[in-house]
Design a protein around this motif. Structure first.
Motif, PDB file in Angstrom:
ATOM      1  N   GLY A 105       0.826  -1.201   0.000  1.00 19.08           N
ATOM      2  CA  GLY A 105       0.000   0.000   0.000  1.00 19.08           C
ATOM      3  C   GLY A 105       0.853   1.240   0.000  1.00 19.08           C
ATOM      4  N   THR A 106       0.244   2.370  -0.305  1.00 18.11           N
ATOM      5  CA  THR A 106       0.988   3.624  -0.429  1.00 18.11           C
ATOM      6  C   THR A 106       1.452   4.187   0.904  1.00 18.11           C
ATOM      7  OG1 THR A 106      -1.102   4.836  -0.379  1.00 18.11           O
ATOM      8  CG2 THR A 106      -0.228   4.226  -2.555  1.00 18.11           C
ATOM      9  N   ASP A 107       0.876   3.690   2.011  1.00 19.67           N
ATOM     10  CA  ASP A 107       1.200   4.256   3.322  1.00 19.67           C
ATOM     11  C   ASP A 107       2.189   3.412   4.127  1.00 19.67           C
ATOM     12  OD1 ASP A 107      -0.516   6.374   2.850  1.00 19.67           O
ATOM     13  OD2 ASP A 107      -2.237   5.356   3.756  1.00 19.67           O
ATOM     14  N   ASN A 108       2.639   2.289   3.590  1.00 23.89           N
ATOM     15  CA  ASN A 108       3.517   1.401   4.343  1.00 23.89           C
ATOM     16  C   ASN A 108       4.793   1.107   3.561  1.00 23.89           C
ATOM     17  OD1 ASN A 108       1.712   0.561   6.728  1.00 23.89           O
ATOM     18  ND2 ASN A 108       0.401   0.144   4.942  1.00 23.89           N
ATOM     19  N   ASP A 109       5.889   1.052   4.276  1.00 23.89           N
ATOM     20  CA  ASP A 109       7.192   0.774   3.670  1.00 23.89           C
ATOM     21  C   ASP A 109       8.010  -0.034   4.677  1.00 23.89           C
ATOM     22  OD1 ASP A 109       9.520   0.729   2.224  1.00 23.89           O
ATOM     23  OD2 ASP A 109       9.604   2.894   1.868  1.00 23.89           O
ATOM     24  N   ILE A 110       8.337  -1.268   4.323  1.00 26.50           N
ATOM     25  CA  ILE A 110       9.068  -2.165   5.227  1.00 26.50           C
ATOM     26  C   ILE A 110      10.347  -2.611   4.538  1.00 26.50           C
ATOM     27  CG2 ILE A 110       8.990  -4.330   6.518  1.00 26.50           C
ATOM     28  CD1 ILE A 110       5.935  -4.023   6.573  1.00 26.50           C
ATOM     29  N   LEU A 111      11.461  -2.432   5.228  1.00 24.87           N
ATOM     30  CA  LEU A 111      12.775  -2.759   4.668  1.00 24.87           C
ATOM     31  C   LEU A 111      13.534  -3.650   5.637  1.00 24.87           C
ATOM     32  CD1 LEU A 111      14.952  -2.204   2.431  1.00 24.87           C
ATOM     33  CD2 LEU A 111      15.756  -0.330   3.886  1.00 24.87           C
ATOM     34  N   LEU A 112      13.980  -4.811   5.142  1.00 22.79           N
ATOM     35  CA  LEU A 112      14.805  -5.732   5.921  1.00 22.79           C
ATOM     36  C   LEU A 112      16.135  -5.891   5.210  1.00 22.79           C
ATOM     37  CD1 LEU A 112      15.069  -7.792   8.278  1.00 22.79           C
ATOM     38  CD2 LEU A 112      14.183  -9.529   6.692  1.00 22.79           C
TER      39      LEU A 112
ATOM     40  N   ALA B 243      10.480  -0.182   9.518  1.00 30.25           N
ATOM     41  CA  ALA B 243       9.078  -0.176   9.123  1.00 30.25           C
ATOM     42  C   ALA B 243       8.519   1.231   9.290  1.00 30.25           C
ATOM     43  CB  ALA B 243       8.280  -1.169   9.966  1.00 30.25           C
ATOM     44  N   LYS B 244       7.852   1.715   8.249  1.00 34.12           N
ATOM     45  CA  LYS B 244       7.327   3.077   8.268  1.00 34.12           C
ATOM     46  C   LYS B 244       5.875   3.075   7.825  1.00 34.12           C
ATOM     47  CE  LYS B 244       8.212   7.694   6.363  1.00 34.12           C
ATOM     48  NZ  LYS B 244       9.098   8.501   5.485  1.00 34.12           N
ATOM     49  N   HIS B 245       5.044   3.807   8.558  1.00 32.50           N
ATOM     50  CA  HIS B 245       3.632   3.954   8.193  1.00 32.50           C
ATOM     51  C   HIS B 245       3.287   5.442   8.153  1.00 32.50           C
ATOM     52  CE1 HIS B 245      -0.603   2.977   7.774  1.00 32.50           C
ATOM     53  NE2 HIS B 245      -0.870   3.887   8.695  1.00 32.50           N
TER      54      HIS B 245
ATOM     55  N   SER C  76       4.243  10.637  10.054  1.00 30.85           N
ATOM     56  CA  SER C  76       4.674   9.264   9.792  1.00 30.85           C
ATOM     57  C   SER C  76       5.293   8.699  11.065  1.00 30.85           C
ATOM     58  CB  SER C  76       5.689   9.219   8.654  1.00 30.85           C
ATOM     59  OG  SER C  76       6.876   9.913   9.007  1.00 30.85           O
ATOM     60  N   LEU C  77       5.204   7.388  11.202  1.00 27.49           N
ATOM     61  CA  LEU C  77       5.786   6.691  12.339  1.00 27.49           C
ATOM     62  C   LEU C  77       6.764   5.648  11.814  1.00 27.49           C
ATOM     63  CD1 LEU C  77       5.800   6.245  15.422  1.00 27.49           C
ATOM     64  CD2 LEU C  77       3.998   4.528  15.077  1.00 27.49           C
ATOM     65  N   THR C  78       7.988   5.676  12.340  1.00 34.10           N
ATOM     66  CA  THR C  78       9.038   4.769  11.893  1.00 34.10           C
ATOM     67  C   THR C  78       9.551   3.943  13.055  1.00 34.10           C
ATOM     68  OG1 THR C  78       9.748   6.326  10.182  1.00 34.10           O
ATOM     69  CG2 THR C  78      11.309   4.603  10.797  1.00 34.10           C
ATOM     70  N   SER C  79       9.699   2.652  12.817  1.00 36.98           N
ATOM     71  CA  SER C  79      10.332   1.745  13.778  1.00 36.98           C
ATOM     72  C   SER C  79      11.623   1.239  13.177  1.00 36.98           C
ATOM     73  CB  SER C  79       9.406   0.572  14.104  1.00 36.98           C
ATOM     74  OG  SER C  79      10.098  -0.425  14.848  1.00 36.98           O
TER      75      SER C  79
ATOM     76  N   GLN D  35      16.853  -0.258  19.250  1.00 35.75           N
ATOM     77  CA  GLN D  35      15.457  -0.063  18.878  1.00 35.75           C
ATOM     78  C   GLN D  35      15.117   1.422  18.976  1.00 35.75           C
ATOM     79  OE1 GLN D  35      12.829  -2.209  17.767  1.00 35.75           O
ATOM     80  NE2 GLN D  35      11.973  -0.170  17.384  1.00 35.75           N
ATOM     81  N   GLU D  36      14.498   1.928  17.931  1.00 33.50           N
ATOM     82  CA  GLU D  36      14.077   3.331  17.935  1.00 33.50           C
ATOM     83  C   GLU D  36      12.677   3.445  17.337  1.00 33.50           C
ATOM     84  OE1 GLU D  36      15.237   7.177  15.315  1.00 33.50           O
ATOM     85  OE2 GLU D  36      16.850   6.450  16.616  1.00 33.50           O
ATOM     86  N   PHE D  37      11.843   4.264  17.952  1.00 33.63           N
ATOM     87  CA  PHE D  37      10.552   4.658  17.410  1.00 33.63           C
ATOM     88  C   PHE D  37      10.595   6.163  17.188  1.00 33.63           C
ATOM     89  CE2 PHE D  37       9.536   0.844  19.915  1.00 33.63           C
ATOM     90  CZ  PHE D  37       8.917   0.062  18.933  1.00 33.63           C
ATOM     91  N   ARG D  38      10.199   6.576  16.000  1.00 36.26           N
ATOM     92  CA  ARG D  38      10.322   7.997  15.664  1.00 36.26           C
ATOM     93  C   ARG D  38       9.096   8.453  14.878  1.00 36.26           C
ATOM     94  NH1 ARG D  38      14.633   7.657  12.907  1.00 36.26           N
ATOM     95  NH2 ARG D  38      13.747   7.762  10.813  1.00 36.26           N
ATOM     96  N   ALA D  39       8.579   9.595  15.266  1.00 39.48           N
ATOM     97  CA  ALA D  39       7.453  10.212  14.560  1.00 39.48           C
ATOM     98  C   ALA D  39       7.924  11.498  13.897  1.00 39.48           C
ATOM     99  CB  ALA D  39       6.317  10.516  15.527  1.00 39.48           C
ATOM    100  N   ASN D  40       7.553  11.678  12.641  1.00 40.14           N
ATOM    101  CA  ASN D  40       7.867  12.898  11.888  1.00 40.14           C
ATOM    102  C   ASN D  40       6.573  13.460  11.325  1.00 40.14           C
ATOM    103  OD1 ASN D  40      10.413  11.052  11.549  1.00 40.14           O
ATOM    104  ND2 ASN D  40      11.124  13.133  11.203  1.00 40.14           N
ATOM    105  N   GLY D  41       6.407  14.768  11.473  1.00 40.45           N
ATOM    106  CA  GLY D  41       5.181  15.332  10.946  1.00 40.45           C
ATOM    107  C   GLY D  41       5.234  16.826  10.761  1.00 40.45           C
ATOM    108  N   VAL D  42       4.198  17.328  10.148  1.00 38.44           N
ATOM    109  CA  VAL D  42       4.027  18.767   9.933  1.00 38.44           C
ATOM    110  C   VAL D  42       2.638  19.149  10.415  1.00 38.44           C
ATOM    111  CG1 VAL D  42       3.950  20.633   8.247  1.00 38.44           C
ATOM    112  CG2 VAL D  42       5.551  18.734   7.928  1.00 38.44           C
ATOM    113  N   TRP D  43       2.550  20.121  11.289  1.00 36.83           N
ATOM    114  CA  TRP D  43       1.271  20.629  11.780  1.00 36.83           C
ATOM    115  C   TRP D  43       1.285  22.146  11.652  1.00 36.83           C
ATOM    116  CZ3 TRP D  43      -0.169  23.469  16.333  1.00 36.83           C
ATOM    117  CH2 TRP D  43      -1.579  23.533  16.524  1.00 36.83           C
ATOM    118  N   ARG D  44       0.530  22.634  10.684  1.00 37.21           N
ATOM    119  CA  ARG D  44       0.516  24.062  10.373  1.00 37.21           C
ATOM    120  C   ARG D  44       1.928  24.545  10.068  1.00 37.21           C
ATOM    121  NH1 ARG D  44      -4.084  26.582  14.515  1.00 37.21           N
ATOM    122  NH2 ARG D  44      -5.815  25.256  13.755  1.00 37.21           N
TER     123      ARG D  44
END
Length: 787
Positions: A253-260, A311-313, A319-322, A360-369
């Motif tokens: 899908g266009t919203d998911n990207d998984i790389l191993l 893994a990115k959604h 977006s949320l990246t693990s 292990q890292e969890f990271r959120a990236n976004g734009v709000w206004r």
């Protein structure tokens, strides 16, 4: 000089140098969009036919154009890395003012940015320069010098990066980004040959298996005979690397990207070369006049494996990246510490290291206004085992102690111990855990002004163990070896080498250390033209406390770096001219460094931790231009002045004196292309780098006084002198783009330099030595087929 005055001087310098360009700048008719509006998700490179390349980087954990990032960065794309023949990060230092890499040992490199470095390679300490491969932290020097292949780019970020990258980036960070699988079938077959029987073959293959699943694989086999030949005909300073990478990418899908991905490296080369320059080497003090270095079983090897899952959604607006990674490596390095073949002047050291780590890292990236933000948390766990082994011959021990200890043993028992190895070791176990939470946000105050602030809170918990078993005479019966140890204890009250062990040998010593740190950063940038901005920043870095692996029961507290920058980044004349300049000032508190110190009764000096404070100030400058179509000229330069503010060593107070960093590093380049229509194109690339001599202080001057008693300093090429290196490459590319052929030469004028004199055995065995600092002239041809 007060901090405030230095900072103002740096600001004034930047403004003065930028003024001529600003005076010719037209009014800003349409302000550039601020970084907050840049939501690109993939990094690309755009090549201007008559302009400067425009690289997209991820230095702030989000994709941005290099010229919009308010950080001092040198970025190198795949094309540049190929043109200069760079095989590792060490090969990029001549093009990166402020970066120094001691790579005389593949498994024990040392990174230095702007004079901030950690000199200890033991598992009890952490580096001051963080190295990241696809976002994964490489915690140990044994895994930090990897062979380049199929890269997208390399980013060198100068100054503390604690907020964005985490612990142990007080000097800066080096980010290596590999190419990812794509939905296009493509690949490259490459073969390189050269002098010293150079042979290197590589294969890159990208296969789209389905519409949303693709695989990319690459491998390289690299061989080169050593360019130094030892007294016995053995080849030294050779290359022997096998590297493989396999990556699978699934986009459901266009919203998911998984790389191993899986990375593997196998390195097996001769031991780092010790060039004896004292009176007990038959080369007359000329380090390259024959090589008289003996190492029993000397080799340097590494096996490295890494597994990474990303893994990115993409949600609505963010977006949320693990990022999950596991790494394991084993290294072994046994090298001479005398550069001599004489049996009563023999001493070698060996470092064996086994490491397993999880990140292990969890990271959120976004734009709000008008706000662009990054937030997340990370966890790191490591188990590191190290054995530091020191070996001498019984004859050498007798010479060092000035007493026939082993002759006495032989006389009492009837055994002849002459020429047998005497060995001691220190075994370490480090178990480390670290966590962090972080956030970084850029607010577009106006269409041309952005404010950025960030904070990372880090916690470290470390458990460390020392264990030094009794020394042993290898090849002798147990009773004889025990007797020898007894005699050494009589004169030394402990081991001859690790003689500071405070408890009975073979008894473990355990220590724990915990610390927390908050590393903020503050940045303001103003876009005064469409493609130009000025920025000012304050950033803070942190290096976790730790332990000296060969100094039992020792601990040292965290180090901190406070850094201030002001800079201008600008493109002019429709991207035909780029001018960037940065002024900086930093303070480095509680700086730890390993220093050779004499210990009564010891066979050799001990590497002990010394503490001090320092400060640095300087200017980085970058200029690229295309005066005519198809010609790109470039220059990067860095001036730095680093001095101790508190430092006491060997009885000398070095406050106010230089730390040793060269004042100036400069590199110039030229790149010209000829379009020959259906016959393809030719491209000539040339570079030259210049580095001034290391600066001297009272202690280093006194060390040279001692060195001059054993060494003819005039015979050491480049000792205390400048460095000049030149490279050239001529490339033909077919009109179809499928076929490529190139001829290259690295170090065109065959300039050879040596490192500073190592005195670890100078006082006891009179055997100081140096190491080769760079390669000789390497030349060859390269053939490639792209499909």
């Amino acid at each position: 000089m007060p901090k405030r005055r230095i900072y103002l001087l740096a600001c004034a310098s930047v403004v003065a140098l930028a003024a001529p360009a600003l005076a010719q700048t037209p009014s800003v008719a349409s302000p550039a969009a601020p970084p907050a509006a840049d939501t690109t998700t993939t990094a690309t490179v755009r090549t201007h036919k008559s302009g400067v390349e425009d690289i997209v980087v991820t230095a702030q954990s989000r994709a941005q154009k290099l010229q919009r990032v308010p950080i001092s960065i040198n970025a190198f794309n795949a094309d540049f890395i190929r043109q200069v023949g760079a095989q590792t990060v060490a090969d990029l230092q001549q093009f990166t003012p402020g970066l120094s890499v001691d790579h005389s040992s593949t498994t024990q490199p040392n990174y230095n940015i702007r004079g901030v470095a950690t000199s200890d390679f033991g598992v009890g300490t952490d580096p001051s320069v963080g190295l990241y491969v696809d976002g994964v932290y490489s915690a140990r020097s044994g895994e930090a010098l990897i062979f380049f292949n199929d890269l997208e780019r390399v980013e060198v970020l100068k100054g503390p990066q604690g907020t964005l990258f985490g612990r142990n980036t007080a000097a800066g960070a080096i980010a290596i980004i590999t190419k990812k699988p794509t939905d296009k079938f493509e690949g490259t077959i490459d073969y390189k040959i050269g002098n010293y029987d150079k042979q290197e073959g590589s294969l890159v293959l990208n296969v789209p298996v389905t519409d949303n699943f693709s695989v990319r694989m690459d491998g390289v086999i690299n061989r080169r005979n050593g360019w130094l030949t030892n007294y016995n005909g053995a080849s030294l300073n050779n290359e022997h690397n096998n590297s493989t990478r396999l990556a699978a990418r699934w986009k459901p899908g266009t919203d998911n990207d998984i790389l191993l991905s899986w990375d593997h490296d196998n390195t097996n080369v001769a031991a780092p070369t010790a060039l004896g320059v004292g009176p007990y080497t038959p080369n007359g003090g000329d380090p390259f006049n024959g090589v008289y270095s003996r190492v029993i079983g000397g080799r340097e090897s590494r096996t490295l494996d890494g597994l990474t899952l990303t893994a990115k959604h993409q949600f609505d607006g963010f977006s949320l990246t693990s990022l999950s990674a596991f790494k394991a490596f084993h290294t072994s390095n046994r090298e001479s510490e005398t550069g001599s073949i004489i049996t009563d002047r023999y001493f070698d050291t060996e470092n064996r290291e086994t490491n397993h780590s999880y990140y292990q890292e969890f990271r959120a990236n976004g734009v709000w206004r008008d706000l662009t933000y990054t937030a997340g948390a990370s966890y790191f766990q490591e188990r590191a085992k190290q054995a530091s082994i020191a070996t001498t011959l019984t004859d050498s021990a007798d010479v060092a102690f000035g007493a026939p200890l082993f002759e006495i043993v032989g006389g009492e028992t009837g055994y002849n111990l002459s020429g047998l190895p005497y060995q001691e070791q220190m075994r370490n176990l480090g178990q480390n855990k670290a966590w962090s939470v972080f956030g970084d946000a850029t607010y577009a105050l106006t269409p041309t002004i952005n404010l950025t602030t960030g904070l990372r809170i880090t916690g470290d918990d470390k458990d460390f163990q020392w264990n030094s078993p009794p020394g042993v005479v290898l090849g002798a019966p147990a009773i004889v070896s025990t007797t020898a140890q007894y005699l050494l204890n009589l004169v030394n009250n402990g081991n001859a080498i690790f003689n500071t062990y405070p408890v009975p040998q073979g008894t473990p010593i355990n220590r724990q250390l915990s610390s927390t740190n908050a590393s903020p950063r503050f940045v303001a940038d103003y876009h005064f033209a469409r493609d130009a901005m000025v920025y000012a920043s304050a950033s803070y870095g942190y290096i976790a406390g730790g332990f000296n692996s060969v100094q039992p029961n020792s601990t040292f507290q965290p180090e901190t770096v406070d850094s201030y920058e002001i800079g201008v980044k600008s493109d002019w004349l429709d991207h035909r001219l780029r001018a960037n300049i940065t002024g900086f000032y930093y303070t480095y508190a509680n700086q730890q460094s390993l220093t050779l110190a004499k210990v009564p009764g010891s066979l050799v000096p001990q590497y002990l931790v010394q503490v001090g404070d320092s400060e640095g100030k300087g200017i980085d400058f970058e200029l690229h231009g295309t005066p005519v179509p198809d010609l790109v000229l470039g220059m990067v330069a860095g001036f730095i002045d680093t001095t101790w503010t508190k430092r006491l060593i060997n009885g000398y107070d070095l406050a106010g004196q230089p730390t040793g960093e060269p004042e100036l590093r400069l590199a110039v380049s030229a790149d010209y292309s000829w379009d020959m229509a259906d016959r393809g194109s030719l491209r000539l690339h040339a570079t030259h780098s210049f580095t001034t001599a290391q600066r001297r202080n009272t202690n280093s001057i006194q060390q040279d006084v001692l060195n001059a008693q054993l060494v003819n300093l005039g015979k050491l090429p480049g000792y205390e002198g400048e460095r000049n290196l030149s490279d050239m490459r001529l490339t033909w590319l077919s009109a179809s783009g499928h076929y490529e052929a190139a001829a290259y030469v690295e170090n065109l004028f065959d300039n050879r330099y040596v490192s500073g004199i190592n005195r670890i055995t100078a006082d006891t065995l009179q055997t100081p030595y140096v190491r080769p600092e760079n390669n000789p002239a390497f030349y060859g041809v390269e053939l490639a087929y792209h499909f």
